[in-house]
Scaffold this active site. Structure first.
Site, PDB file in Angstrom:
ATOM      1  N   ARG A  93       0.909  -1.062  -0.053  1.00 47.46           N
ATOM      2  CA  ARG A  93      -0.008  -0.087   0.070  1.00 47.46           C
ATOM      3  C   ARG A  93       0.792   1.207  -0.018  1.00 47.46           C
ATOM      4  O   ARG A  93       0.711   1.951  -0.619  1.00 47.46           O
ATOM      5  CB  ARG A  93      -0.939   0.064   1.268  1.00 47.46           C
ATOM      6  CG  ARG A  93      -2.030  -1.064   0.844  1.00 47.46           C
ATOM      7  CD  ARG A  93      -2.933  -1.269   2.263  1.00 47.46           C
ATOM      8  NE  ARG A  93      -3.777  -1.997   2.001  1.00 47.46           N
ATOM      9  CZ  ARG A  93      -4.524  -2.872   3.076  1.00 47.46           C
ATOM     10  NH1 ARG A  93      -4.393  -2.757   4.434  1.00 47.46           N
ATOM     11  NH2 ARG A  93      -5.620  -3.771   2.725  1.00 47.46           N
ATOM     12  N   HIS A 128       0.145  -4.767  12.845  1.00 48.93           N
ATOM     13  CA  HIS A 128      -0.720  -4.406  11.739  1.00 48.93           C
ATOM     14  C   HIS A 128      -1.896  -3.629  12.390  1.00 48.93           C
ATOM     15  O   HIS A 128      -2.952  -3.944  12.508  1.00 48.93           O
ATOM     16  CB  HIS A 128      -1.118  -5.479  11.176  1.00 48.93           C
ATOM     17  CG  HIS A 128      -2.189  -5.522  10.043  1.00 48.93           C
ATOM     18  ND1 HIS A 128      -1.764  -4.757   8.886  1.00 48.93           N
ATOM     19  CD2 HIS A 128      -3.478  -5.876   9.935  1.00 48.93           C
ATOM     20  CE1 HIS A 128      -2.644  -5.101   7.908  1.00 48.93           C
ATOM     21  NE2 HIS A 128      -3.810  -5.623   8.516  1.00 48.93           N
TER      22      HIS A 128
HETATM   23  P1  A3D Z   1     -14.309 -14.113   5.010  1.00 46.69           P
HETATM   24  O1  A3D Z   1     -14.477 -13.998   3.565  1.00 46.69           O
HETATM   25  O2  A3D Z   1     -15.472 -13.965   5.619  1.00 46.69           O
HETATM   26  O3  A3D Z   1     -13.775 -15.538   5.015  1.00 46.69           O
HETATM   27  C1  A3D Z   1     -13.390 -16.082   6.208  1.00 46.69           C
HETATM   28  C2  A3D Z   1     -13.886 -17.525   6.179  1.00 46.69           C
HETATM   29  O4  A3D Z   1     -13.382 -18.208   7.395  1.00 46.69           O
HETATM   30  C3  A3D Z   1     -15.225 -17.785   6.254  1.00 46.69           C
HETATM   31  O5  A3D Z   1     -15.867 -18.480   4.971  1.00 46.69           O
HETATM   32  C4  A3D Z   1     -15.696 -18.476   7.494  1.00 46.69           C
HETATM   33  O6  A3D Z   1     -16.606 -19.386   7.285  1.00 46.69           O
HETATM   34  C5  A3D Z   1     -14.248 -19.213   7.733  1.00 46.69           C
HETATM   35  N1  A3D Z   1     -14.160 -19.796   9.113  1.00 46.69           N
HETATM   36  C6  A3D Z   1     -14.800 -19.316  10.386  1.00 46.69           C
HETATM   37  N2  A3D Z   1     -14.336 -20.023  11.181  1.00 46.69           N
HETATM   38  C7  A3D Z   1     -13.507 -21.153  10.856  1.00 46.69           C
HETATM   39  C8  A3D Z   1     -13.020 -22.208  11.262  1.00 46.69           C
HETATM   40  N3  A3D Z   1     -13.107 -22.441  12.732  1.00 46.69           N
HETATM   41  N4  A3D Z   1     -12.224 -23.013  10.453  1.00 46.69           N
HETATM   42  C9  A3D Z   1     -12.019 -22.765   9.234  1.00 46.69           C
HETATM   43  N5  A3D Z   1     -12.874 -21.808   8.591  1.00 46.69           N
HETATM   44  C10 A3D Z   1     -13.394 -20.855   9.394  1.00 46.69           C
HETATM   45  O7  A3D Z   1     -13.158 -13.283   5.438  1.00 46.69           O
HETATM   46  P2  A3D Z   1     -11.981 -12.819   4.581  1.00 46.69           P
HETATM   47  O8  A3D Z   1     -11.337 -13.757   3.737  1.00 46.69           O
HETATM   48  O9  A3D Z   1     -12.098 -11.466   3.837  1.00 46.69           O
HETATM   49  O10 A3D Z   1     -10.825 -12.330   5.665  1.00 46.69           O
HETATM   50  C11 A3D Z   1     -10.289 -13.062   6.632  1.00 46.69           C
HETATM   51  C12 A3D Z   1      -9.366 -12.699   7.834  1.00 46.69           C
HETATM   52  O11 A3D Z   1      -8.387 -11.995   7.358  1.00 46.69           O
HETATM   53  C13 A3D Z   1     -10.321 -11.707   8.462  1.00 46.69           C
HETATM   54  O12 A3D Z   1     -10.071 -11.946  10.116  1.00 46.69           O
HETATM   55  C14 A3D Z   1      -9.774 -10.285   8.067  1.00 46.69           C
HETATM   56  O13 A3D Z   1      -9.795  -9.439   9.248  1.00 46.69           O
HETATM   57  C15 A3D Z   1      -8.085 -10.769   7.899  1.00 46.69           C
HETATM   58  N6  A3D Z   1      -7.662  -9.750   7.112  1.00 46.69           N
HETATM   59  C16 A3D Z   1      -6.308  -9.705   7.303  1.00 46.69           C
HETATM   60  C17 A3D Z   1      -5.528  -8.721   6.662  1.00 46.69           C
HETATM   61  C18 A3D Z   1      -4.045  -8.576   7.030  1.00 46.69           C
HETATM   62  O14 A3D Z   1      -3.452  -7.781   6.478  1.00 46.69           O
HETATM   63  C19 A3D Z   1      -3.391  -9.222   8.286  1.00 46.69           C
HETATM   64  C20 A3D Z   1      -6.189  -8.276   5.535  1.00 46.69           C
HETATM   65  C21 A3D Z   1      -7.203  -8.577   5.058  1.00 46.69           C
HETATM   66  C22 A3D Z   1      -7.982  -9.193   5.992  1.00 46.69           C
END
Ligand code: A3D
EC number: 1.1.1.37
Length: 315
Positions: free
Chosen positions: A155, A179
């Protein structure tokens, strides 16, 4: 039995799907897309869609959807996105109550089925979640990292490239620390192909770019209603690739600090070398007094949320 590498993606949501697409296109290995039982069919459907895509694009990766940890057994790399993302108005730390039990259940799966994997955590609040993953699995620090620095640096680099009107390919920068909104863009290590960024961009513009970088995640959440997923997935794949191909890349990553930079028993973003043995080296680069002070502020925030995690008993 396949001799290809195996990549287990824990969480088949927005980032998980993009991770699978990228790993497949790069033919890094066979891919298992894991989610909770209620979303097993969703994971299977996504995997099938991506396998059908192989016929158009031309990759040989096998992609499977599952909610059974046994299908992840023996993975070389595990990338964890399990948990909920932010909604507009939320901070990353607001996610801890929901995502901590999720990370603990994922850690149990990793410990039992993928004890030899290189593990990359993406779930937020990142530094605290990766701390807990390491604590609960007992994996060595060489094999547990958090992805944030590569994304935050990306970014920063984009905003610098746009301001200086130069190719993104020539911008080199690193964002360290936690972060969160007090992450540390390291200006002293920021160059445009070796030329100090401070020579090409005015100080007040740099300050505005630093401010925008720090809230770069929130800017996207506000626009989309959920968090970013293309760049986060690419950033994690760069780390996985560095391990799988023994590239020995220097990447800012959240690692377990044991005295480095003066911090102990804490995960935070610092420059590391990632190669075939995982985190092969933690680099202690020279920071200005200003940067050290910013790192101390960031570390304090990370310590605060990590202490919450440490004090939360397993249910
Ligand atoms: P999302 O599209 O909601 O996907 C998350 C998935 O995790 C969903 O399909 C859930 O069903 C699944 N899940 C929930 N509990 C479990 C479990 N016990 N075992 C396996 N799967 C499970 O979210 P996303 O893909 O957009 O984001 C995922 C995470 O990444 C979030 O916590 C965000 O805040 C994080 N994130 C971090 C960054 C960093 O730079 C660190 C950037 C963007 C997002």
């Amino acid at each position: 039995m396949s001799t290809r590498k195996k990549i287990a993606l824990i969480g088949a949501g927005n980032i998980g799907g993009e991770l699978a697409a990228l790993c497949a296109r790069k033919e890094l290995g066979d891919i298992v897309l894991f989610d909770i039982p209620a979303k097993a069919d969703f994971a299977k459907g996504k995997a099938l869609d991506l396998e059908q895509n192989s016929s158009v694009i031309g990759y040989d990766a096998k992609i499977t959807g599952t909610s059974d940890w046994k299908d992840c057994a023996g993975a070389d790399v595990v990338i964890i996105t399990a948990g909920i993302p932010r909604k507009p108005g939320q901070s990353r730390d607001d996610l801890v109550a929901t995502n901590l039990p999720i990370i603990r259940s994922v850690a149990a799966g990793v410990k039992e089925h993928c004890p030899d994997a290189f593990v990359i955590v993406i779930s937020n609040p990142l530094d605290a979640m990766v701390y807990e993953l390491k604590r609960a699995t007992g994996l060595p620090r060489e094999r547990v990292v958090g992805m944030a620095g590569v994304l935050d640096s990306a970014r920063f680099q984009l905003f610098l490239a746009r301001e200086a009107n130069v190719s993104i390919k020539d911008v080199r920068a690193m964002v360290l620390g936690g972060h969160g909104d007090d992450m540390v863009p390291v200006l002293s290590a920021t160059t445009i192909n070796g030329v100090a960024a401070t020579e090409l961009i005015a100080r007040e513009k740099l300050d505005a770019i630093i401010a925008r970088t720090r809230t770069g995640g929130g800017e996207i959440v506000k626009l989309m209603g959920t968090s970013a997923y293309y760049a986060p997935a690419s950033a994690a794949v760069a780390m996985a690739e560095a391990f799988l191909l023994d590239q020995k890349r220097l990447l800012p990553s959240a690692v377990y600090l044991d005295g480095e930079y003066g911090y102990k028993d804490l995960f935070m973003g610092v420059p590391v070398i990632i190669g075939g043995r995982g985190v092969e080296k933690i680099l202690e680069i020279k920071l200005t007094d200003d940067e050290k002070a910013m790192l101390a502020k960031s570390a304090k925030s990370v310590q605060g949320i990590t202490d919450v995690v440490k004090a939360t008993p397993a249910t």
